[in-house]
Enzyme design. Structure first.
Site, mmCIF file in Angstrom:
data_model
loop_
_atom_site.group_PDB
_atom_site.id
_atom_site.type_symbol
_atom_site.label_atom_id
_atom_site.label_comp_id
_atom_site.label_asym_id
_atom_site.label_seq_id
_atom_site.Cartn_x
_atom_site.Cartn_y
_atom_site.Cartn_z
ATOM 1 N N ILE A 17 0.836 -1.195 0.000
ATOM 2 C CA ILE A 17 0.000 0.000 0.000
ATOM 3 C C ILE A 17 0.875 1.250 0.000
ATOM 4 C CG2 ILE A 17 -1.752 1.305 1.286
ATOM 5 C CD1 ILE A 17 -2.851 -1.279 0.305
ATOM 6 N N GLY A 20 7.027 3.854 4.261
ATOM 7 C CA GLY A 20 7.593 4.971 4.989
ATOM 8 C C GLY A 20 9.058 4.704 5.268
ATOM 9 N N ALA A 21 9.658 5.525 6.124
ATOM 10 C CA ALA A 21 11.065 5.350 6.442
ATOM 11 C C ALA A 21 11.280 4.121 7.315
ATOM 12 C CB ALA A 21 11.585 6.593 7.157
ATOM 13 N N ALA A 23 8.776 1.490 7.845
ATOM 14 C CA ALA A 23 8.044 0.267 7.550
ATOM 15 C C ALA A 23 7.348 0.321 6.200
ATOM 16 C CB ALA A 23 7.008 0.019 8.646
ATOM 17 N N LYS A 24 7.034 -0.869 5.701
ATOM 18 C CA LYS A 24 6.186 -0.986 4.509
ATOM 19 C C LYS A 24 4.822 -1.468 4.978
ATOM 20 C CE LYS A 24 9.775 -2.178 1.177
ATOM 21 N NZ LYS A 24 10.400 -3.262 0.399
ATOM 22 N N LYS A 40 2.097 -4.436 8.767
ATOM 23 C CA LYS A 40 3.113 -3.395 8.859
ATOM 24 C C LYS A 40 4.444 -4.098 9.036
ATOM 25 C CE LYS A 40 4.089 0.692 11.666
ATOM 26 N NZ LYS A 40 3.508 1.562 12.699
ATOM 27 N N ASP A 158 3.524 10.460 18.478
ATOM 28 C CA ASP A 158 3.622 10.916 17.086
ATOM 29 C C ASP A 158 2.240 11.329 16.585
ATOM 30 O OD1 ASP A 158 4.643 11.463 14.578
ATOM 31 O OD2 ASP A 158 4.544 9.378 13.897
#
Lengths: 258, 197
Positions: A17, A20-21, A23-24, A40, A158
């Site tokens: 989908i 990111g830095a 995780a996929k 994740k 976050d």
């Protein structure tokens, strides 16, 4: 013959989908004919020593799983856990059919450069109408949910408008009455703390995220705080004071949005 | 009986739901005896009861048992089984504590069990599983969809220590919502059993 490592085979059969830095993120189905699940995968970072990388990855998957469970038990609206393989850095969570708050406020999803004038992004009013909420109501929901989380002594670490989702009304009808439409997601940096300071920082991070992502964010964030205050009750006083003090330190020349 | 294929685990899993079970006490004694029998007789007897027998009243949904099965398959593939077989691992995964005896006593077959989930996990996908399930359990096989109507929510709450959770207490007056929340929590508990605090 399937891959010798089951989780790797599972990832290969899933749809990527986004990346990111850290995780996929994949969409898959864990059980034949079952509901979709979000995977994740915290992939290994070549720039880290492999031993350190393995232990960090494991610790973050474990931390995120525990934070989510704690939220579930305390009634904070978060997606449920479906699969955990800490050794391979994979976390499987309930698939939520909906959109991020960031997208609903008309700033597109993370990664896509949003501009209200471009054709790609639908006017936020139309989107919100499709989801059956007003912007004000949405902001209040956000505040209430963060307050519930803080009352359970969980600090997200976050908070951004990308890390909140609204379920699409079509997927709510399958749920029993009284279920929350708004969910908090991505607890990769979450931890438990009862300190006023930590909770105030959580809010401050969100305020900065609002300011940098959404135009004219000040009244929006004000609505978030209203919902938050209402739910927090008397705990608000100390956190509110700390939040104000923090702003003065961060912006000593009075550049704080009123 | 329903069969679920898990290609990434190179396994097929067979699950059947039995109600009106009348031989629970005998079945339990048979499983215990089979474990100590020697020679060919022991092998034959162990194969006859080579299933996970789970008390269906403590399972809240098909997803609940499927989650326990995938976590057991994962542990088996990674050589991190906490118990002796993948079948006992399913039962262990369902119980929130690390105590194997407690898991078997609560979630396995006991003398007064009347509803059983029978599970067979086998990479070789042997034929005749259904008839061997029926040979082991005296009862009526019903579709898995009946699982929800069998759940003993009071025991589920007790064993998973959900009675102190604010969210469950608050949802007391809305059973549909309470059951949905409990199901989501117990499925999550099973999924993260390997990394539980």
């Amino acid at each position: 013959m399937a891959d010798s490592i089951p989780t790797t085979a599972l990832l290969h059969s899933s749809t990527l989908i986004t990346q990111g830095a850290e995780a996929k993120v994949y969409r898959t189905s864990l059980h034949p004919g079952g509901a979709p699940v979000l995977l994740k995968h915290r992939f290994s970072k070549r720039y880290r020593h492999s031993t350190l990388d393995a232990s960090l990855t494991r610790a973050r998957v474990v931390g995120e799983a525990r934070a989510l469970l704690r939220c579930l038990r305390c009634g904070v609206s978060v997606p449920g856990l479906r699969f955990v393989d800490a050794a391979n850095g994979v976390l499987g969570i309930e698939w939520v059919n909906g959109r991020s708050v960031r997208f609903l406020l008309g700033s597109g999803d993370e990664g896509e450069e949003a501009d209200g004038n471009e054709d790609g992004v639908v006017a936020d009013e139309e989107l919100l109408a499709e989801y059956g909420v007003s912007k004000e109501a949405l902001m209040k929901m956000v505040g209430t949910e963060i307050a519930k989380m803080h009352l359970a002594d969980i600090v997200h670490g976050d908070l951004t408008t990308s890390n909140m989702m609204l379920r699409h009304p079509s997927s709510i009808s399958d749920l029993p009455q009284g279920m929350q439409q708004l969910l908090l997601i991505d607890f990769g940096l979450a931890y438990t703390s009862s300190l006023t300071e930590d909770k105030a920082v959580d809010l401050y991070v969100l305020e900065r995220a609002f300011a940098s992502t959404h135009p004219d964010s000040s009244p929006l964030f004000g609505r978030v705080l209203e919902g938050y205050k209402e739910k927090m009750g008397k705990e608000w006083t100390a956190i509110g004071r700390r939040l104000e003090e923090g702003k003065l330190v961060a912006c000593p020349h009075g550049q704080v949005d009123s | 009986m329903e069969s679920f294929a898990y290609p990434h685990f190179s396994s097929t899993v067979h699950v059947a739901l039995f109600v009106h079970v009348t031989n629970a006490a005998k079945l339990k004694a048979r499983i215990v005896r089979a474990s100590t029998l020697e020679g060919t007789e022991g092998q034959v007897e162990r194969e006859a009861v080579n299933f996970a027998f789970v008390d269906a009243r403590l399972v809240t949904s098909v997803l609940h048992i499927q989650t326990a099965i995938t976590q057991a398959l994962l542990a088996a593939a990674q050589n991190t089984l906490r118990t002796k077989t993948v079948h006992s691992e399913v039962i262990w995964a369902l119980n929130p504590s690390n105590n194997i005896t407690e898991a078997l006593r609560r979630y396995g077959v006991s003398d007064d069990t009347t509803a059983l989930l029978v599970i067979r996990i086998d990479p070789l996908n042997p034929s005749g599983v259904k008839s061997r399930m029926s040979a082991a359990v005296e009862g009526t096989q019903v579709p898995m969809s009946q699982l929800a109507s069998l759940t003993d929510w009071v025991s589920v709450k007790k064993y998973n220590k959900l009675n102190v959770d604010p969210v469950i207490r608050e949802a007391q007056n809305n059973p549909a919502r309470e059951h949905h929340l409990i199901d989501n929590i117990v499925v999550s508990l099973v999924a993260m059993k390997s990394v539980a605090a």
